[in-house]
Design a protein around this motif. Sequence first.
Motif, PDB file in Angstrom:
ATOM      1  N   ALA A 111       0.853  -1.197   0.000  1.00 45.19           N
ATOM      2  CA  ALA A 111       0.000   0.000   0.000  1.00 45.19           C
ATOM      3  C   ALA A 111       0.882   1.237   0.000  1.00 45.19           C
ATOM      4  N   GLN A 112       1.844   1.259  -0.899  1.00 45.20           N
ATOM      5  CA  GLN A 112       2.752   2.395  -0.992  1.00 45.20           C
ATOM      6  C   GLN A 112       2.116   3.496  -1.832  1.00 45.20           C
ATOM      7  N   LEU A 113       2.737   4.647  -1.799  1.00 45.96           N
ATOM      8  CA  LEU A 113       2.289   5.765  -2.625  1.00 45.96           C
ATOM      9  C   LEU A 113       3.468   6.247  -3.450  1.00 45.96           C
ATOM     10  N   LYS A 114       3.310   6.206  -4.760  1.00 51.43           N
ATOM     11  CA  LYS A 114       4.364   6.633  -5.679  1.00 51.43           C
ATOM     12  C   LYS A 114       3.874   7.879  -6.403  1.00 51.43           C
ATOM     13  N   VAL A 121      10.489  11.409  -9.079  1.00 51.24           N
ATOM     14  CA  VAL A 121       9.599  10.382  -8.538  1.00 51.24           C
ATOM     15  C   VAL A 121       9.902  10.188  -7.058  1.00 51.24           C
ATOM     16  N   ARG A 122       8.850  10.145  -6.247  1.00 50.67           N
ATOM     17  CA  ARG A 122       9.011   9.902  -4.806  1.00 50.67           C
ATOM     18  C   ARG A 122       8.119   8.744  -4.413  1.00 50.67           C
ATOM     19  N   VAL A 123       8.680   7.822  -3.649  1.00 42.48           N
ATOM     20  CA  VAL A 123       7.923   6.662  -3.185  1.00 42.48           C
ATOM     21  C   VAL A 123       7.868   6.704  -1.665  1.00 42.48           C
ATOM     22  N   PHE A 124       6.657   6.571  -1.140  1.00 47.34           N
ATOM     23  CA  PHE A 124       6.449   6.572   0.306  1.00 47.34           C
ATOM     24  C   PHE A 124       5.909   5.202   0.716  1.00 47.34           C
ATOM     25  N   PRO A 125       6.538   4.551   1.691  1.00 47.47           N
ATOM     26  CA  PRO A 125       6.071   3.228   2.113  1.00 47.47           C
ATOM     27  C   PRO A 125       4.656   3.241   2.696  1.00 47.47           C
ATOM     28  N   LEU A 127       1.186   6.086   4.023  1.00 50.02           N
ATOM     29  CA  LEU A 127       0.634   7.440   3.967  1.00 50.02           C
ATOM     30  C   LEU A 127       1.162   8.306   5.111  1.00 50.02           C
ATOM     31  N   VAL A 128       1.585   7.692   6.193  1.00 48.92           N
ATOM     32  CA  VAL A 128       2.134   8.457   7.321  1.00 48.92           C
ATOM     33  C   VAL A 128       3.390   9.194   6.866  1.00 48.92           C
ATOM     34  N   GLU A 129       4.272   8.482   6.125  1.00 45.20           N
ATOM     35  CA  GLU A 129       5.494   9.129   5.624  1.00 45.20           C
ATOM     36  C   GLU A 129       5.187  10.200   4.580  1.00 45.20           C
ATOM     37  N   ALA A 130       4.090  10.024   3.843  1.00 41.67           N
ATOM     38  CA  ALA A 130       3.737  10.968   2.780  1.00 41.67           C
ATOM     39  C   ALA A 130       2.930  12.150   3.278  1.00 41.67           C
ATOM     40  N   GLN A 131       2.565  12.153   4.536  1.00 41.80           N
ATOM     41  CA  GLN A 131       1.635  13.149   5.076  1.00 41.80           C
ATOM     42  C   GLN A 131       2.094  14.587   4.830  1.00 41.80           C
ATOM     43  N   SER A 132       3.352  14.903   5.123  1.00 41.38           N
ATOM     44  CA  SER A 132       3.811  16.292   4.957  1.00 41.38           C
ATOM     45  C   SER A 132       3.818  16.701   3.482  1.00 41.38           C
TER      46      SER A 132
END
Length: 195
Positions: A111-114, A121-125, A127-132
Motif C-alpha cells: 500500500a505504498q504511494l508513488k 519520482v518519490r515513493v512513500f512506504p 501514507l504516514v510518511e507521505a503526510q507532509s
Amino acid sequence: MISFITALLHTKLKVPGDTEIKLERAHRALAPKPKESSAPPRSIIVRFLDFSVKQIILQQAWKQRDIEFEGQRVYFDQDYSPDLQGKRKRVREVIQQLKEKNIKAQSPYPAQLKLFLATGVRVFPTLVEAQSTLKELGVDARIEERDILERELTQDKWSTQENRRRNQMQLNPTDRKYMKTKRDGMFWWWGQLGM
C-alpha cells in the motif's frame, strides 16, 4: 469448483495456448450465501500452483476488462487481507485527489504511494510518511491511529539485548588500527575478549 474455474478461464480469457492452468484449490468466500436471487454472488477464491500463471491470468483479465458469465460481469483481483484492503483503499482515495490536481500517482504493493512530481519520482512506504508532502500539495489523507503506531513500532528504535551485546563486541577504530599493526596480536585479541 476447480474444473468449473479452469473451464471458465480457458473459455473467457485469451491466454496463450501453451499456458497450463493448474489450480491447487478453489472455493467460495466465507460469506453467507445471498438470500435474494438478485444479490451478487459470493466471491470465489482461487489458488494457483504456479505464481507466473496467476500473473498471466490476472494481467490478461485486467487487459480484457469486460468478462461476462451468464450475463454477469466477472471481476478478477488479488486476495488481500481486510487490513491491507483498507490501507489500499485509503491510498486509492489519495490518488483520486491527486488526479483531480493533475498529479500522476500509483500504488505499488502492498500500500505504498508513488508520486510523479516535477522534481522527480518519490515513493512513500505508507501514507504516514507521505503526510507532509501531501499537505504541501493540498491533499487530505485519512490516516488512522493504528498506522501511526505501526510506523513508530517498526522504526529502528527497538533493539534486542543480543544486538546490544553484538554492538559492544565490535572493535572501535583505534582498536582496529592497533590490530593491523600487531600481526602477532593473538594474545592481545584473546585478552581483549576476556578469555
